[in-house]
Design a protein around this motif. Sequence first.
Motif, PDB file in Angstrom:
ATOM      1  N   LYS A   6       0.789  -1.326  -0.210  1.00 38.00           N
ATOM      2  CA  LYS A   6      -0.078   0.045  -0.083  1.00 38.00           C
ATOM      3  C   LYS A   6       0.751   1.225  -0.004  1.00 38.00           C
ATOM      4  CE  LYS A   6      -3.778   2.435   2.275  1.00 38.00           C
ATOM      5  NZ  LYS A   6      -4.848   2.033   3.446  1.00 38.00           N
ATOM      6  N   ASP A  18      -7.650   0.014  -0.817  1.00 38.49           N
ATOM      7  CA  ASP A  18      -8.123  -0.728   0.245  1.00 38.49           C
ATOM      8  C   ASP A  18      -8.823  -1.911  -0.189  1.00 38.49           C
ATOM      9  OD1 ASP A  18      -6.888   0.903   2.072  1.00 38.49           O
ATOM     10  OD2 ASP A  18      -8.417   2.147   2.409  1.00 38.49           O
ATOM     11  N   ASN A  22      -7.492  -5.579   0.863  1.00 36.28           N
ATOM     12  CA  ASN A  22      -8.183  -6.215   1.699  1.00 36.28           C
ATOM     13  C   ASN A  22      -8.665  -7.581   1.192  1.00 36.28           C
ATOM     14  OD1 ASN A  22      -7.662  -4.332   3.608  1.00 36.28           O
ATOM     15  ND2 ASN A  22      -9.660  -3.390   3.327  1.00 36.28           N
TER      16      ASN A  22
END
Length: 253
Positions: A6, A18, A22
Motif C-alpha cells: 500500500k 483498500d 483487503n
Amino acid sequence: MIASIKSHLESIPEEILDKILNEYQELVNRFSMSDWGPAELNGGRLAEGIYRYLEWKKSGSYTPIDSTINRTTINNSIKDDSGLPDSIRFQIRKILDALYDFRNKRDVAHLGSDIDVDEMDARYIMRASSWILSEIIRSETSLSAQDCQNLIDKITIKSIPLVEEIEGDIVILDPNLKAYDRTLIILYHYYPESFSIDNLFQQVGYSDKYMFNKSVISKLQVEKRIHIKAQNVYLTRSGISWVEKNINFKIEV
C-alpha cells in the motif's frame, strides 16, 4: 506485506486500493489455511476492486464501492483505448473476466458429488490474483526497478501452506516454530472447533505432557489466548489476533 504494498501505490485512490488489498489478504489467509471453498467468492470481490481500478485508469473516476459495476462497459472502454498499457487492455482484462466468472458462473454440481474441484479452483484464483496485483504494482509504483522486482517476487514466489493434514495428523511444516506457536496455529486452523488437551498435546508433538500443560497451556490461558472448559481448549479472539499478527501461513520453497 499488504502494508508494504500500500505504501508504494499512493497514486491509486485509497478506497480502491483498500478494496483490492483487503480482498487479496483475505484470499491469501484462506488459501494458507487450505480453506479452498470461499476462493470463488474472494476472487470475485477482488475482481470488483480491480474493475474499479481499470475505470479509474481509463477515465479518472470509478463506480462507487457500494454500487454495482458494469463490467461490459468497462471492458469495452478498456480494450479500445490504445493509450493504456497492453497488459491492462489484454491480459489483465481477460484474466479478470475469468476471476469474476468463477463467482457468478462456476457451477461444479454437474461434475458429481465425488469430484471436488475447490482446491484446483483456489490455486488458479490465487495465482491469477497475484499476477494481476504484481502487474498493477509494476505499472503504478515509484520504486526503483530492483525494489519493484523484490516486491513482486514476494507476491509471486512459489509457496506452500504452513499446515498439512495427513491421515488425521496435523503437520506444521516449519520445524523451527516453538510449541507455543504450534498450539495456536492448530487451534486457529480448526477454529471454531475445540481440541481436548490430550489431543492437542499429541498434535503439537510435545515430549512431556506435564511440561506442556505447565509451559504452554497455562501460559496461553493466563494470556487469554485460549479458554479451557471440560478439558477442551478453545481459541479466543485474543488468540486469533495474535496468530494473524505473528504467523506467516505460507512457506517459500
